[in-house]
Every structure is written in structure tokens, then in C-alpha cells.
Motif scaffolding. Sequence first.
Motif, mmCIF file in Angstrom:
data_model
loop_
_atom_site.group_PDB
_atom_site.id
_atom_site.type_symbol
_atom_site.label_atom_id
_atom_site.label_comp_id
_atom_site.label_asym_id
_atom_site.label_seq_id
_atom_site.Cartn_x
_atom_site.Cartn_y
_atom_site.Cartn_z
ATOM 1 N N ASN A 60 25.541 -5.280 19.463
ATOM 2 C CA ASN A 60 26.030 -4.282 18.694
ATOM 3 C C ASN A 60 27.787 -4.220 18.653
ATOM 4 O O ASN A 60 28.406 -4.078 17.943
ATOM 5 C CB ASN A 60 25.688 -3.051 19.268
ATOM 6 N N ARG A 61 28.157 -4.517 20.059
ATOM 7 C CA ARG A 61 29.948 -4.450 20.090
ATOM 8 C C ARG A 61 30.395 -5.639 19.189
ATOM 9 O O ARG A 61 31.479 -5.520 18.615
ATOM 10 C CB ARG A 61 29.986 -4.802 21.609
ATOM 11 N N TRP A 64 30.037 -4.514 15.547
ATOM 12 C CA TRP A 64 31.259 -3.548 15.387
ATOM 13 C C TRP A 64 32.463 -4.245 15.070
ATOM 14 O O TRP A 64 33.231 -3.590 14.334
ATOM 15 C CB TRP A 64 31.014 -2.484 16.545
ATOM 16 N N TYR A 68 35.012 -4.055 12.160
ATOM 17 C CA TYR A 68 36.375 -3.609 12.297
ATOM 18 C C TYR A 68 37.472 -4.376 11.886
ATOM 19 O O TYR A 68 38.320 -3.992 11.308
ATOM 20 C CB TYR A 68 36.568 -2.993 13.872
ATOM 21 N N GLN A 76 40.239 -7.603 17.541
ATOM 22 C CA GLN A 76 39.542 -7.180 18.336
ATOM 23 C C GLN A 76 39.168 -8.478 19.818
ATOM 24 O O GLN A 76 39.131 -9.516 19.274
ATOM 25 C CB GLN A 76 38.200 -6.851 17.915
ATOM 26 N N ILE A 77 39.097 -7.938 20.946
ATOM 27 C CA ILE A 77 38.853 -9.060 22.038
ATOM 28 C C ILE A 77 37.410 -8.341 22.624
ATOM 29 O O ILE A 77 37.237 -7.338 22.853
ATOM 30 C CB ILE A 77 39.937 -8.979 23.082
ATOM 31 N N LEU A 78 36.870 -9.345 23.062
ATOM 32 C CA LEU A 78 35.472 -8.985 23.805
ATOM 33 C C LEU A 78 35.725 -9.821 25.194
ATOM 34 O O LEU A 78 35.709 -11.183 25.254
ATOM 35 C CB LEU A 78 34.233 -9.557 23.176
ATOM 36 N N SER A 79 35.602 -9.105 26.122
ATOM 37 C CA SER A 79 35.973 -9.759 27.547
ATOM 38 C C SER A 79 34.804 -10.161 28.242
ATOM 39 O O SER A 79 33.634 -9.586 27.702
ATOM 40 C CB SER A 79 36.622 -8.557 28.479
ATOM 41 N N GLN A 80 34.867 -11.016 29.072
ATOM 42 C CA GLN A 80 33.721 -11.480 29.875
ATOM 43 C C GLN A 80 33.469 -10.424 30.767
ATOM 44 O O GLN A 80 32.074 -10.332 31.099
ATOM 45 C CB GLN A 80 34.115 -12.764 30.719
ATOM 46 N N LEU A 82 33.040 -7.424 30.386
ATOM 47 C CA LEU A 82 32.199 -6.467 30.026
ATOM 48 C C LEU A 82 31.122 -6.672 29.236
ATOM 49 O O LEU A 82 30.146 -6.200 28.984
ATOM 50 C CB LEU A 82 33.123 -5.249 29.177
ATOM 51 N N ASN A 83 31.299 -7.898 28.544
ATOM 52 C CA ASN A 83 30.246 -8.370 27.750
ATOM 53 C C ASN A 83 29.706 -9.590 28.104
ATOM 54 O O ASN A 83 28.484 -10.277 27.708
ATOM 55 C CB ASN A 83 30.884 -8.878 26.280
ATOM 56 N N HIS A 84 29.991 -10.542 28.990
ATOM 57 C CA HIS A 84 29.231 -11.777 29.451
ATOM 58 C C HIS A 84 29.656 -12.837 28.948
ATOM 59 O O HIS A 84 29.973 -13.772 28.823
ATOM 60 C CB HIS A 84 27.966 -11.430 30.294
ATOM 61 N N TYR A 105 34.670 -15.784 26.511
ATOM 62 C CA TYR A 105 35.952 -14.607 26.341
ATOM 63 C C TYR A 105 35.985 -14.778 24.741
ATOM 64 O O TYR A 105 36.395 -15.704 24.419
ATOM 65 C CB TYR A 105 37.180 -14.998 27.031
ATOM 66 N N GLN A 107 37.773 -13.672 20.882
ATOM 67 C CA GLN A 107 38.779 -12.860 20.230
ATOM 68 C C GLN A 107 38.430 -12.983 18.797
ATOM 69 O O GLN A 107 38.040 -14.127 18.296
ATOM 70 C CB GLN A 107 40.126 -13.479 20.385
ATOM 71 N N GLN B 25 31.651 3.821 20.897
ATOM 72 C CA GLN B 25 31.873 2.255 21.049
ATOM 73 C C GLN B 25 31.787 1.949 22.493
ATOM 74 O O GLN B 25 30.723 0.993 22.704
ATOM 75 C CB GLN B 25 33.145 1.774 20.416
ATOM 76 N N THR B 28 28.135 2.485 23.829
ATOM 77 C CA THR B 28 27.199 1.447 23.363
ATOM 78 C C THR B 28 27.652 0.164 24.438
ATOM 79 O O THR B 28 26.719 -0.411 24.999
ATOM 80 C CB THR B 28 27.619 0.871 21.781
ATOM 81 N N LEU B 29 28.889 -0.194 24.377
ATOM 82 C CA LEU B 29 29.201 -1.388 25.341
ATOM 83 C C LEU B 29 29.043 -1.227 26.819
ATOM 84 O O LEU B 29 28.520 -2.244 27.118
ATOM 85 C CB LEU B 29 30.847 -1.426 25.295
ATOM 86 N N LEU B 30 28.769 0.062 27.272
ATOM 87 C CA LEU B 30 28.772 0.023 28.523
ATOM 88 C C LEU B 30 27.431 0.707 28.929
ATOM 89 O O LEU B 30 27.029 0.793 30.065
ATOM 90 C CB LEU B 30 29.781 1.120 29.461
ATOM 91 N N ILE B 91 32.013 0.422 35.230
ATOM 92 C CA ILE B 91 31.202 -0.795 35.376
ATOM 93 C C ILE B 91 30.820 -0.998 37.010
ATOM 94 O O ILE B 91 30.118 -2.040 37.420
ATOM 95 C CB ILE B 91 31.902 -2.114 35.227
ATOM 96 N N GLU B 109 41.112 -7.486 32.563
ATOM 97 C CA GLU B 109 40.171 -7.810 31.521
ATOM 98 C C GLU B 109 39.661 -6.654 30.862
ATOM 99 O O GLU B 109 39.614 -6.519 29.781
ATOM 100 C CB GLU B 109 39.140 -8.984 31.767
ATOM 101 N N THR B 110 38.968 -5.856 31.822
ATOM 102 C CA THR B 110 38.325 -4.701 31.371
ATOM 103 C C THR B 110 39.204 -3.576 30.866
ATOM 104 O O THR B 110 38.907 -3.187 29.655
ATOM 105 C CB THR B 110 37.588 -3.977 32.666
ATOM 106 N N GLU B 113 40.197 -4.625 27.200
ATOM 107 C CA GLU B 113 39.207 -4.409 26.093
ATOM 108 C C GLU B 113 39.021 -2.859 25.842
ATOM 109 O O GLU B 113 38.968 -2.512 24.676
ATOM 110 C CB GLU B 113 37.710 -5.006 26.555
ATOM 111 N N ASN B 116 41.980 -1.652 23.798
ATOM 112 C CA ASN B 116 41.949 -2.504 22.502
ATOM 113 C C ASN B 116 40.857 -1.608 21.608
ATOM 114 O O ASN B 116 41.184 -1.143 20.557
ATOM 115 C CB ASN B 116 41.082 -3.706 22.486
ATOM 116 N N PRO B 139 46.049 -6.926 21.715
ATOM 117 C CA PRO B 139 46.570 -6.104 22.805
ATOM 118 C C PRO B 139 47.143 -6.980 24.090
ATOM 119 O O PRO B 139 46.697 -8.345 24.171
ATOM 120 C CB PRO B 139 45.293 -5.450 23.344
#
Lengths: 310, 201
Positions: A60-61, A64, A68, A76-80, A82-84, A105, A107, B25, B28-30, B91, B109-110, B113, B116, B139
Motif C-alpha cells: 500500500n505504501r 500510494w 503521489y 518519495q522515499i521508502l526506508s528500510q 519502516l518498510n524492510h 532502500y 526512492q 498514510q 497504513t505504513l505503521l 516502531i 531513516e525513520t 520517511e 517526507n 527530503p
Amino acid sequence: MLEFTSYKDICDNTPLGIIVLDRVKKIHYWNEWLENMTTIRAENAIGKALCDLYPDFCHNRFNWAVDYVIANKSPQILSQALNHFVLPISIRSRGRHGLPVMQQYVQIFPMNGKNGEMHAIVFIQDVTESVIRSSEYAELMQKLREDSFRDPLTGIFNRRFMWDWLLLQLKRNEREKKPLACMMLDLDHFKRINDTYGHEKGDEVLKSFVEVTRRCLRNSDVFVRYGGEEFVAFLPDNELLQGIHTAQRVRESIAASGLASFKPGEITCSIGVSSWNYDNPCTGEDLLRNADKHLYKAKNNGRNQVVPVL
Amino acid sequence: MKLTESQLDTLKEISNIGVSRAATQLSTLLNDEIVMRVPEIYFLPVDEAVRLMPEYENVSVVYQDLKGDFSGRAHLVFHNDESRLLVHALIGTAFTQGSEDMRRLYETETMMEIGNIVISTCISTFANLLKNEIVLTTPTYTELHVSKLFDRWPEDTVSMIIETTLCASKRDVTGTLLIMLTIGSAKNLLIRIADFCQNIE
């Protein structure tokens, strides 16, 4: 100036996963790095959606974020952290870390297509190695911390741990008005065992002494090697009387056990017992000194006995 | 540049829509119910804004530059301790194991995001509702003294301070969304808000 065949060559030689997605998340580009990592060829990926390649793909992230980026032309960035990971890329040769999926990681940037249609370009960086290194490092640090509080021979706590613990425990006792019993234990004639049978045998005796004593203690009791053949056990929430009972149980168990292949009764121990309570408080040093003094009374009285501070 | 009560109310309303989208958002993410609110908003010259910021020694900041119809910079600012609490609340405490360096890396990192997500949803809400195009840069995360946030801006810069409260199931954390706008962008914003209010009426 060095001439490149095409931008595609640059992208294919980049140590990153690169995907270009359109508004409906159809794949327009899939670079060579991804081909190697996923074993999915570009021609099999292009024109499809990620969920066609990975039927369970439902991030989902990520979805989205792509929407976006395309709608707002901003990254947008998706970090390890929080997302693995985003793409479930299996790690082929799993090391001892046991991580099954590549940690990523990610981007995502906006990119104008030829016809002016907005696309999203996704960069996937493999950060598995650094994740492993940090978790290995964390484990190592944790182990080092634990090791510095443990006696290497018997594995029970050492004196260094004891003083830190005792200081906090006495504060807790004071706050909660709870008692603490303390036993000081010493193996009888240990020097003679060492001299007669050697240090190896002596070590074996110490290890089995710890094993047997431990079985008489609760999990919440703190058992410490004080030095040589001298040990201390703290019994939180126990009054002197309960301390005496436990000490007797330990003394009897030691005498009844054949420690390190000695016959039952051949190895015994002496125990001094002291206690702390809210109405009659003392310092940690005094608590130990009292137990020690009574341990020596037990020794002088003929050993294999418990002498409490009365 | 003074704003009327109704202009401020509109800004607050738009910010509330923006942060609640960010909260969706983050939830959903967390996988946690996150609620975000804007209790207060200020729109004032940069030299006055610095006095309104909490007197924190050091803050954790994520920022993205604004380009397009508005230019300036959007920051999400947390007191250092608050950002740590935020990461904890979101987390858990697993990340607290290991060395200080690692902990900071994880936190950076956290925060990056989260920043962002919050900045981009808020700014895009502004852009969409006010029918503008605002593009953001990638960011950046930094830690500095709060006054440094105001250093490099010309005198006529306008600051929009949007106080935000983020409520996670484990704890509430207060941060600030600080948006620096060039004078031209600030004037443009006011015109857009006037149009927006007229359209609603």
C-alpha cells in the motif's frame, strides 16, 4: 569525452534496481540489475504490473507513493527501517543471518515520458549487507555487555555485576519496603581438593557446586561468584528466616550430591546468612560483611553448617 | 503581512486536511492508528517567527524545498528527544539495541520517511486545494539549533508555523511544520486563499 552507446547502457550498469512505471503502474523499464536479482527478464516484465510478476504484491505504501509522485511531481522515499523491502526479491544464498528477502532502500522520482505523460522512476538499493552488519554488531555488543557481567567458568554473575545490581536493588527495597536475604557460601576444604586433585578437578567441583545450588534458588534470586570458591546469593523479598531455610536446603543438597564424581558427603559447604529490611536497613557493604562474618563462624564451628545473623 | 481571522481559519483547515491525510498514510505504513491535528497556526515575518518557536537547544529536522508556484522550504521540526520518542512510539524499542551510531542511523531513516510523508501530503493538499503546482525536492535530515532554521532567509521571508500533534497508540508527540515562503510566494498564497474562500462561498 567518453561516448556511451545509450542511457540504457548506463542504467544497466548501475548497481541499483531501476523500474519505470506509468500512471496505472504498468512497467516501462526494468534494468539489468533487476534481471539478475529477480531472474525476471526485462521482456517478461515490461507491459506488466508488479502484481503480475509477484502475485502477492500488495504494498500500500509503495502504491500510494507512486500515485503521489506521478500526481504531484515530487519524490518519495521508502526506508528500510519502516518498510524492510518493496520487491520480494529472495536472497539466493542465505547466510547465517537467515534473512530470506533482500532489504531495500527505495526512492521514487517523477519523470516525464516522451508524450508528456508523467511516470515514476523507482530506484531500489540493496541494503541487506548493512542491515546484517548492524544486527550482528548489535548482537555482538549485547554479548560483550553480558560477558562483562558473567564469570567465565561458571556462567553466573560476577562481582562487578553484583555491586551495580545491589545498589539499585536496595533502593527498590527501600521504596517498596521489601526485605532482602543474603547468603555467603564457601566450599569447605576447597584448597585441599585443588592441591590434591589439581585445578581442573577444582574447576569441575565449582561448576557442579553452582549447578546444584542454582536448583535450590528461584529464578528471581541473584547468584554471584564472589571470588575463588566463595559465592553470594541474594534472595529478593525474603526475610532472614526464609533465607535460612534456603541456605539449609543448599547445604543439604551439596552434602547429598556427589559433586564432580566425589562421593556424597565428601564435599560440603558453609553458609553465613544476613538480611536487609525496611525497619533495620544497612548498606550493601554491611549486608555482605555480616554474611561473611557469620560464614566464618560456620567455618570455625566445624563447617558444613548455616550460621545466620541473629 | 497580516492575515484576517478567516484567512487564518482557512489555512488551519487546509493544514488539518493535509495532516489527516498524512496520518492515514502513517497508519497504513505503521499498522497503528495515528491521528494528527493542527492545534495552532501562525503566519508571520521570519524574525517574529523565530521567537515563537519553542526554545529548543537542538532539533531534528526533515526538510524539502518548494519549487513551482511557491518557492521556499518546508520543515518538519521535532525536539531531539521528541523525535526519539516518536520513533519509539511508532516502531517500538527494537531499534534501541546496538551502538549509538546505529540507533541514530535508524532514527534518521525513520524520521526522513515520516517527514517526507507529512511534508508531501500537507504541501500537496495546499497545492491541490489552492489550485497551484508545488514541486518538492528530495527530503534531507539534519540536527541543529532551532535558531539556525531562520538564519539564511532574507528579512521579507514569511514563515508559516503549523503546530502539529501526532497521536500514536503509545504516546502523543508534538512537532512543528515550519514553512518558509518568499515574499512573492506568500502574496500568491494569500490571493489563492481569497479565491478559495470565494469559491466556497
